[in-house]
Design a protein around this motif. Structure first.
Motif, PDB file in Angstrom:
ATOM      1  N   ALA A 164      24.205  51.663 -25.815  1.00 10.46           N
ATOM      2  CA  ALA A 164      25.621  52.026 -25.717  1.00 10.46           C
ATOM      3  C   ALA A 164      26.480  51.034 -26.500  1.00 10.46           C
ATOM      4  O   ALA A 164      27.419  51.427 -27.199  1.00 10.46           O
ATOM      5  CB  ALA A 164      26.059  52.076 -24.256  1.00 10.46           C
ATOM      6  N   LEU A 165      26.141  49.769 -26.413  1.00  6.56           N
ATOM      7  CA  LEU A 165      26.883  48.740 -27.129  1.00  6.56           C
ATOM      8  C   LEU A 165      26.732  48.928 -28.640  1.00  6.56           C
ATOM      9  O   LEU A 165      27.708  48.850 -29.385  1.00  6.56           O
ATOM     10  CB  LEU A 165      26.395  47.362 -26.700  1.00  6.56           C
ATOM     11  CG  LEU A 165      27.242  46.174 -27.081  1.00  6.56           C
ATOM     12  CD1 LEU A 165      28.653  46.297 -26.534  1.00  6.56           C
ATOM     13  CD2 LEU A 165      26.595  44.892 -26.565  1.00  6.56           C
ATOM     14  N   ARG A 166      25.521  49.187 -29.082  1.00  6.53           N
ATOM     15  CA  ARG A 166      25.267  49.400 -30.512  1.00  6.53           C
ATOM     16  C   ARG A 166      26.093  50.581 -31.033  1.00  6.53           C
ATOM     17  O   ARG A 166      26.750  50.482 -32.060  1.00  6.53           O
ATOM     18  CB  ARG A 166      23.780  49.648 -30.749  1.00  6.53           C
ATOM     19  CG  ARG A 166      23.409  49.868 -32.192  1.00  6.53           C
ATOM     20  CD  ARG A 166      21.906  49.931 -32.445  1.00  6.53           C
ATOM     21  NE  ARG A 166      21.185  50.778 -31.527  1.00  6.53           N
ATOM     22  CZ  ARG A 166      20.355  50.346 -30.566  1.00  6.53           C
ATOM     23  NH1 ARG A 166      20.170  49.047 -30.381  1.00  6.53           N
ATOM     24  NH2 ARG A 166      19.720  51.185 -29.779  1.00  6.53           N
ATOM     25  N   ARG A 167      26.109  51.684 -30.300  1.00  6.40           N
ATOM     26  CA  ARG A 167      26.878  52.858 -30.743  1.00  6.40           C
ATOM     27  C   ARG A 167      28.376  52.550 -30.773  1.00  6.40           C
ATOM     28  O   ARG A 167      29.075  52.938 -31.706  1.00  6.40           O
ATOM     29  CB  ARG A 167      26.600  54.047 -29.825  1.00  6.40           C
ATOM     30  CG  ARG A 167      25.232  54.646 -30.053  1.00  6.40           C
ATOM     31  CD  ARG A 167      25.038  55.893 -29.231  1.00  6.40           C
ATOM     32  NE  ARG A 167      24.692  55.537 -27.867  1.00  6.40           N
ATOM     33  CZ  ARG A 167      23.818  56.200 -27.119  1.00  6.40           C
ATOM     34  NH1 ARG A 167      23.208  57.262 -27.573  1.00  6.40           N
ATOM     35  NH2 ARG A 167      23.564  55.804 -25.898  1.00  6.40           N
ATOM     36  N   ALA A 168      28.861  51.857 -29.748  1.00  5.55           N
ATOM     37  CA  ALA A 168      30.293  51.548 -29.678  1.00  5.55           C
ATOM     38  C   ALA A 168      30.709  50.614 -30.807  1.00  5.55           C
ATOM     39  O   ALA A 168      31.747  50.829 -31.446  1.00  5.55           O
ATOM     40  CB  ALA A 168      30.632  50.932 -28.321  1.00  5.55           C
ATOM     41  N   VAL A 169      29.920  49.575 -31.063  1.00  5.36           N
ATOM     42  CA  VAL A 169      30.247  48.620 -32.131  1.00  5.36           C
ATOM     43  C   VAL A 169      30.232  49.315 -33.486  1.00  5.36           C
ATOM     44  O   VAL A 169      31.154  49.149 -34.291  1.00  5.36           O
ATOM     45  CB  VAL A 169      29.284  47.410 -32.105  1.00  5.36           C
ATOM     46  CG1 VAL A 169      29.410  46.575 -33.366  1.00  5.36           C
ATOM     47  CG2 VAL A 169      29.540  46.562 -30.864  1.00  5.36           C
TER      48      VAL A 169
ATOM     49  N   GLY B 129      20.160  58.247 -23.737  1.00  9.72           N
ATOM     50  CA  GLY B 129      19.511  57.428 -24.750  1.00  9.72           C
ATOM     51  C   GLY B 129      19.650  58.076 -26.117  1.00  9.72           C
ATOM     52  O   GLY B 129      20.683  58.675 -26.424  1.00  9.72           O
ATOM     53  N   GLU B 130      18.612  57.987 -26.913  1.00  7.67           N
ATOM     54  CA  GLU B 130      18.656  58.584 -28.247  1.00  7.67           C
ATOM     55  C   GLU B 130      18.899  60.085 -28.144  1.00  7.67           C
ATOM     56  O   GLU B 130      18.325  60.754 -27.291  1.00  7.67           O
ATOM     57  CB  GLU B 130      17.351  58.307 -28.996  1.00  7.67           C
ATOM     58  CG  GLU B 130      17.129  56.851 -29.328  1.00  7.67           C
ATOM     59  CD  GLU B 130      18.233  56.251 -30.188  1.00  7.67           C
ATOM     60  OE1 GLU B 130      18.710  56.926 -31.130  1.00  7.67           O
ATOM     61  OE2 GLU B 130      18.635  55.105 -29.915  1.00  7.67           O
ATOM     62  N   PRO B 131      19.766  60.613 -29.015  1.00  5.94           N
ATOM     63  CA  PRO B 131      20.072  62.041 -28.967  1.00  5.94           C
ATOM     64  C   PRO B 131      18.811  62.908 -29.031  1.00  5.94           C
ATOM     65  O   PRO B 131      17.894  62.635 -29.805  1.00  5.94           O
ATOM     66  CB  PRO B 131      20.949  62.261 -30.206  1.00  5.94           C
ATOM     67  CG  PRO B 131      21.552  60.928 -30.480  1.00  5.94           C
ATOM     68  CD  PRO B 131      20.505  59.928 -30.071  1.00  5.94           C
ATOM     69  N   GLY B 132      18.792  63.921 -28.195  1.00  2.00           N
ATOM     70  CA  GLY B 132      17.694  64.873 -28.195  1.00  2.00           C
ATOM     71  C   GLY B 132      16.461  64.470 -27.419  1.00  2.00           C
ATOM     72  O   GLY B 132      15.497  65.213 -27.341  1.00  2.00           O
ATOM     73  N   THR B 133      16.465  63.271 -26.825  1.00  2.00           N
ATOM     74  CA  THR B 133      15.262  62.803 -26.129  1.00  2.00           C
ATOM     75  C   THR B 133      15.319  63.017 -24.623  1.00  2.00           C
ATOM     76  O   THR B 133      14.295  62.972 -23.961  1.00  2.00           O
ATOM     77  CB  THR B 133      15.036  61.302 -26.373  1.00  2.00           C
ATOM     78  OG1 THR B 133      16.129  60.568 -25.798  1.00  2.00           O
ATOM     79  CG2 THR B 133      14.909  60.988 -27.852  1.00  2.00           C
TER      80      THR B 133
END
Length: 128
Positions: free
Chosen positions: A89-94, A76-80
């Motif tokens: 995952a879709l949001r990061r890829a787009v 999920g969110e980095p560091g959590t």
């Protein structure tokens, strides 16, 4: 420069690069939109699914790259240390793809990148 397209028929008639994004809930809509694209279409398809078991055949024009994003293999969110939630995952890829493929300059890009979201996927990745 990128343009969000809402009409699959319009997307199929325009030139340039395209990005299609969806989830397991919108596979039928993705299939229908891919079937409308001309064989010369070029770009990327991102499909976010829960796991590799949810990956199904998806026909696309030869210059379209289909990438499956499995939530169970991503964090999920980095560091959590939390698992990847639906849409992350879709949001990061787009974001990454649009950032790499678009300079916001028509002169440099040559043509607009058309971004199309299946179903209600846009709401899940609206922070693009």
């Amino acid at each position: 420069m990128y343009v969000i397209s809402t009409d699959a028929f319009e997307l199929a008639t325009l030139g340039g690069r395209v990005l299609l994004a969806g989830t397991e809930a919108t596979l039928d809509e993705l299939r229908g939109t891919l079937a409308l694209l001309p064989e010369k279409a070029r770009g990327q398809v991102f499909v976010e699914v829960p796991s590799a078991a949810d990956i199904l055949p998806l026909a696309a024009p030869s210059r379209m790259v289909v990438t499956w994003l499995t939530r169970d293999t991503r964090s999920g969110e980095p560091g959590t240390c939390l698992p990847c939630e639906r849409g992350q995952a879709l949001r990061r890829a787009v974001r990454a793809w649009v950032g790499e493929m678009s300079t916001d300059s028509e002169h440099d890009d040559g043509d607009a990148v058309r971004v199309w979201f299946a179903g209600d996927t846009y709401r899940e990745v609206s922070a693009v």
